[in-house]
Design a protein around this motif. Structure first.
Motif, PDB file in Angstrom:
ATOM      1  N   THR A  24       0.837  -1.305  -0.175  1.00  0.00           N
ATOM      2  CA  THR A  24      -0.125   0.030   0.070  1.00  0.00           C
ATOM      3  C   THR A  24       0.832   1.324   0.114  1.00  0.00           C
ATOM      4  O   THR A  24       0.451   2.104  -0.871  1.00  0.00           O
ATOM      5  CB  THR A  24      -0.966  -0.200   1.387  1.00  0.00           C
ATOM      6  N   GLY A  27       2.176   2.024  -3.210  1.00  0.00           N
ATOM      7  CA  GLY A  27       1.403   2.486  -4.110  1.00  0.00           C
ATOM      8  C   GLY A  27       1.016   4.055  -4.042  1.00  0.00           C
ATOM      9  O   GLY A  27       1.112   4.739  -4.959  1.00  0.00           O
ATOM     10  N   ALA A  31       2.405   6.830  -6.641  1.00  0.00           N
ATOM     11  CA  ALA A  31       1.360   8.136  -7.062  1.00  0.00           C
ATOM     12  C   ALA A  31       2.038   9.428  -6.724  1.00  0.00           C
ATOM     13  O   ALA A  31       2.029  10.354  -7.485  1.00  0.00           O
ATOM     14  CB  ALA A  31       0.195   8.007  -6.163  1.00  0.00           C
ATOM     15  N   ALA A 266      -3.955   8.644 -10.206  1.00  0.00           N
ATOM     16  CA  ALA A 266      -3.143   7.757  -9.457  1.00  0.00           C
ATOM     17  C   ALA A 266      -3.183   7.952  -7.979  1.00  0.00           C
ATOM     18  O   ALA A 266      -3.273   7.201  -7.090  1.00  0.00           O
ATOM     19  CB  ALA A 266      -1.576   7.759  -9.810  1.00  0.00           C
ATOM     20  N   GLY A 270      -4.398   5.293  -4.954  1.00  0.00           N
ATOM     21  CA  GLY A 270      -3.491   5.205  -3.919  1.00  0.00           C
ATOM     22  C   GLY A 270      -4.354   5.324  -2.553  1.00  0.00           C
ATOM     23  O   GLY A 270      -4.210   4.707  -1.519  1.00  0.00           O
ATOM     24  N   ALA A 273      -6.456   2.340  -2.114  1.00  0.00           N
ATOM     25  CA  ALA A 273      -5.655   1.480  -1.234  1.00  0.00           C
ATOM     26  C   ALA A 273      -5.446   1.493   0.198  1.00  0.00           C
ATOM     27  O   ALA A 273      -5.416   0.378   0.730  1.00  0.00           O
ATOM     28  CB  ALA A 273      -4.345   1.299  -1.928  1.00  0.00           C
TER      29      ALA A 273
END
Length: 386
Positions: A24, A27, A31, A266, A270, A273
């Motif tokens: 996570t 991610g 981003a 993005a 994120g 997530a």
């Protein structure tokens, strides 16, 4: 319980599922890094023009095309405008008037793209760019007017593999011989190839026309007043360096908005997530939260604990994004230094604060729903959960 204890508990909660937490955070890192790299391009270009334009170029640029329609490249101004401006020299405190014709030569390979800059050989390059010096060969001379000669900027010579005596084809019928190469001076001028005005006019089939007129003043501080007077008296467009910088800043702001919009996709992914990771943590620790409530913890504490986990996860991702963004900016600048001799990307303090601020906002918004769910757990049901 102190804030330190709260952050310690939040960190323990995240590290229970290290792989999920790491993925996570990665991610969010990607981003944020993409946003930093995209927006750093606008910051870098703004910085380059602010630093370099003040020391180079004319005080006023006179053309038929307003800045709102882009830079004056097409030779659409009658050469008679030069005489009209010169006639006002004494009245307006004009030091020199230089007709200029510009053209761009490029291809699929951006390293082969250069700006051809034609100006009177008798006035020379320093009439417009006083800081330039010749490191090899010679500068333009009065006898060069209309002849097939050129002086190349340092980066243009490097990219096109030009040396003294090299031949540069302007088109099928016109070619010039490189008689001089300038010392590296400015990321802008280094990409120019200077030719006599008549030579480039003939190559562009623009005899009797120019792209713009560069005006140097006795007192550059009077640029705004002189530009207004020229525009009024001659019905032409007259722009100062500050006008150009303002136009560039507006264009970059629009470009920044577009790049931020792309990055926002993005960032949203994120954020989802983060919300998923924190929500899964809440469901996996229902009995833990029930125990906390049973021993006296208030719903507000549970809510704060979950929000802290979300913020901490986003903060780690944001810092990682800044570090990865710095690496990306370095790669971009290595490329643009080789291409044009400039750093096209820059990580400024306001961009750093924006990246961290968005990361924390992302964490706050992503943690609201899981925090609400955790604080509203029924103690009896939570303790009875297997």
């Amino acid at each position: 319980m102190t804030m330190t204890d709260l952050w310690r508990l939040a960190w323990r909660g995240l590290t229970r599922r290290r792989v999920r937490t790491l993925l996570t955070a990665l991610g969010i890192t990607v981003a944020v890094a993409s946003m930093v790299i995209f927006l750093s391009l606008g910051e870098g270009i703004r910085k380059v023009f602010t630093q370099q334009l003040g020391g180079i170029g004319p005080d006023i640029q006179v053309s038929l095309t307003p800045l709102s329609q882009g830079l004056a490249m097409h030779p659409n101004m009658p050469a008679k405008a030069v005489q009209d401006i010169s006639a006002l020299s004494e009245e307006l405190g004009i030091q020199s008037v230089t007709p200029v014709i510009m053209a761009v030569r490029g291809g699929l390979d951006v390293t082969q793209s250069v700006v051809l800059y034609g100006l009177p050989a008798a006035q020379g390059i320093q009439a417009v760019f006083p800081g330039t010096t010749v490191i090899q060969g010679r500068a333009l001379q009065p006898a060069d007017e209309g002849q097939g000669v050129a002086v190349a900027g340092a980066k243009a010579a490097q990219n096109l593999h030009l040396k003294l005596g090299s031949t540069l084809n302007l088109n099928r019928r016109n070619r010039v011989k490189v008689e001089g190469i300038l010392a590296p001076e400015s990321g802008l001028v280094d990409n120019f190839i200077f030719l006599p005005l008549g030579t480039l006019q003939r190559s562009e089939a623009a005899e009797g026309r120019v792209s713009l007129v560069a005006v140097k003043l006795d007192d550059p501080r009077q640029a705004r007043a002189v530009a207004t007077a020229l525009a009024k008296k001659l019905d032409l467009e007259a722009a100062t360096q500050s006008d150009f910088l303002s136009f560039l800043d507006r264009a970059l702001k629009i470009s920044d908005a577009v790049r931020f919009g792309i990055s926002l996709i993005a960032l949203i992914v994120g954020g989802l997530a983060v919300a998923n990771t924190v929500m899964m943590g809440v469901y996996e620790r229902i009995r833990e939260f029930g125990t906390l409530r049973a021993i006296g913890a208030r719903p507000a504490f549970v809510r704060a604990l979950v929000l802290t986990e979300s913020l901490l996860l986003s903060l780690v991702g944001g810092v990682g994004g800044l570090l990865l963004g710095l690496l990306g900016i370095w790669v971009v600048n290595v490329y643009t230094q080789r291409l044009a001799g400039i750093d096209a990307a820059a990580l400024t303090p306001r961009l750093t604060l924006l990246a961290l601020g968005i990361s924390l906002l992302l964490g706050l918004l992503s943690g609201l729903l899981p925090a609400r769910a955790a604080s509203r757990l029924n103690i009896t049901d939570a303790l009875g959960r297997v």
